[in-house]
Motif scaffolding. Sequence first.
Motif, PDB file in Angstrom:
ATOM      1  N   GLU A 205      63.538  73.992  62.409  1.00 61.34           N
ATOM      2  CA  GLU A 205      64.142  74.218  63.725  1.00 61.34           C
ATOM      3  C   GLU A 205      64.108  72.942  64.563  1.00 61.34           C
ATOM      4  N   PHE A 206      62.984  72.233  64.508  1.00 59.21           N
ATOM      5  CA  PHE A 206      62.856  70.969  65.237  1.00 59.21           C
ATOM      6  C   PHE A 206      63.876  69.951  64.732  1.00 59.21           C
ATOM      7  N   VAL A 207      64.006  69.843  63.409  1.00 55.54           N
ATOM      8  CA  VAL A 207      64.913  68.861  62.817  1.00 55.54           C
ATOM      9  C   VAL A 207      66.365  69.139  63.213  1.00 55.54           C
ATOM     10  N   LEU A 208      66.792  70.384  63.069  1.00 52.41           N
ATOM     11  CA  LEU A 208      68.184  70.728  63.381  1.00 52.41           C
ATOM     12  C   LEU A 208      68.483  70.528  64.856  1.00 52.41           C
ATOM     13  N   LYS A 209      67.541  70.909  65.704  1.00 48.54           N
ATOM     14  CA  LYS A 209      67.735  70.734  67.155  1.00 48.54           C
ATOM     15  C   LYS A 209      67.765  69.256  67.517  1.00 48.54           C
ATOM     16  N   HIS A 210      66.902  68.462  66.876  1.00 47.72           N
ATOM     17  CA  HIS A 210      66.810  67.019  67.167  1.00 47.72           C
ATOM     18  C   HIS A 210      68.134  66.315  66.872  1.00 47.72           C
ATOM     19  N   PHE A 211      68.820  66.760  65.806  1.00 48.34           N
ATOM     20  CA  PHE A 211      70.067  66.086  65.427  1.00 48.34           C
ATOM     21  C   PHE A 211      71.313  66.905  65.771  1.00 48.34           C
ATOM     22  N   GLY A 212      71.126  67.955  66.557  1.00 47.88           N
ATOM     23  CA  GLY A 212      72.272  68.718  67.047  1.00 47.88           C
ATOM     24  C   GLY A 212      73.068  69.427  65.974  1.00 47.88           C
TER      25      GLY A 212
ATOM     26  N   GLU B 176      73.826  72.986  63.838  1.00 51.30           N
ATOM     27  CA  GLU B 176      73.683  74.434  63.973  1.00 51.30           C
ATOM     28  C   GLU B 176      72.912  75.034  62.796  1.00 51.30           C
ATOM     29  N   ILE B 177      72.161  76.086  63.096  1.00 52.96           N
ATOM     30  CA  ILE B 177      71.441  76.815  62.047  1.00 52.96           C
ATOM     31  C   ILE B 177      72.457  77.610  61.222  1.00 52.96           C
ATOM     32  N   PRO B 178      72.432  77.516  59.911  1.00 52.29           N
ATOM     33  CA  PRO B 178      73.377  78.294  59.082  1.00 52.29           C
ATOM     34  C   PRO B 178      73.172  79.792  59.278  1.00 52.29           C
TER      35      PRO B 178
END
Length: 545
Positions: A48-55, A57-59
């Motif tokens: 969650e941190f990684v995806l949010k950090h690089f903008g 979306e969660i699949p």
Amino acid sequence: MDKLVFVTGHKNPDTDSICSAIAYAELKKKLGVNAVPKRLGDINRETEFVLKHFGVEIPEHLFTVKTQVADLNVDQAFPVSPDISIKTAWHLMKKNNIKTIPVIDDHERLLGIVTLSDITNNYMDALDNNTIASTRTTLRNIAETLNATLICGSQEDFETTGKVVVAAVEPDDLHSFVEPGDIVITGNRLDIQLKALEYGTTCLILTCGGDPSQELIEEARSRNIVLLTTPIDTYTTVRLVNQSIPVGAVMTSQNLISFNIDDFIDDIQDKMLKTRYRSYPIVDDNNRIQGFISRYHLISQRKKNVILVDHNEKSQTVNGIEEAEILEIIDHHRLGDIQTASPIFLRNEPVGSTSTIVANMFFEMGIRPSKSIAGILCSAILSDTLKFKSPTSTYVDRMTAEKLAEIAGIDDMDKYANQMFKEGSSLQGKTLKEIFYQDFKDYTFGKYRIGIGQVFTMDKEKISEMEDSLIAFMKQLCAERGYHLLMLFVTDILDQTSEVLFSGEEKELISLAFNVDLGENSVCLPGIVSRKKQVVPLISVAVDK
């Protein structure tokens, strides 16, 4: 790009599983494939941190790839409103070569269906001459069916409660046949026309293109009587008038069997075989018509297309995989038990992360990943290799991560990795079940079913406080799910040591695999950090022994 392809990692996904799926789907799209990344479980805090950090979306969650009604080549639906005439419905069926049409309301929700048999049966059974009244047929339907011209009157005046009468007698004898509220069909004899008005007809239809006299028009208006004229002859008019009744009067609406677009084929087959109707309406969750399905459609099902990344074992993959078409497997684990019906593209390399393989596929094809894709791929490599400290880590992992970091704008990989591990290893607010399953995999070794979970943490004290509860949870899980052995590796990221909590009848496999003396339900394994390279192979050897 018509064929949809799902790219998915394993169940209980970690950062590598999620990020490699997202990145590989992006690569396939650049190569002209309609690929969509999916996940098979909730993401952990690190991901969650990684995806949010690089903008990024969660699949979306993919629950199964079993064949559904949506995967069939179903018949198109041509919906109609309940007030159209059966003549219009008939022509619609003939034009489109169909035998069933759905009837919908103003919100496009299914009310019923009308078949060719419904129309013919009701038309043939229409022996009563008051069908128009009993079905509340509208004046518009009658005019359209007879191609008639409205001379005077309106729908408000059309309050028929009686029957349809053909005025083929002398005027003085008409009283024996015509009653108030009747619809009278007649030719061009003014005396009969006026007598019909006198006896209370609600609608007078002149056939053969009859031109009504001014006297007749004025009389009809004074009595609020509907006056129509049709170019059709009397015989044909009589035949056609009952075709003006609305389809809502003949449709099937009670005990209607329909299927949802998301229903599984396995669930509808038995019902179709037991009822054996010609076709069945398909609706969505809002009961809106999507098409029609027949038994022959079951042989036209299209399998869902999937690409598996970061796994190749059946126990770890999406439910219903046996009904899907596996196109590719991109992985860095041992070869598992997934079988395919035909040869596929398989890329399996002994590196520390599937994201390393995916990143290098970008570079090999001369495609530069975007900043966000490079960022999540670099993060996944750092995660899976424990910042290159894991025994699975290779020189290729490090070189690939450095190249990705440059693209993503990560100036200090060490600092970024520590921040990522700190975010991901926090156990604050997590339940026992969430902790146990956050990175859990099922394995089959011969006759043994073994589950291995792993938790990376910088807060071993928190785990120690929960140790008794975790062991009790594992014991219960062994009993309920039939595991021969359950293990939870609590791995300290800083000192590269794992404490193993275990439960099950075959706990001696741990002693045999790692050559250690076991405690009652736990053992410390210094230097053991990789489930893939340091745990699974040794357990497999122990089982063989």
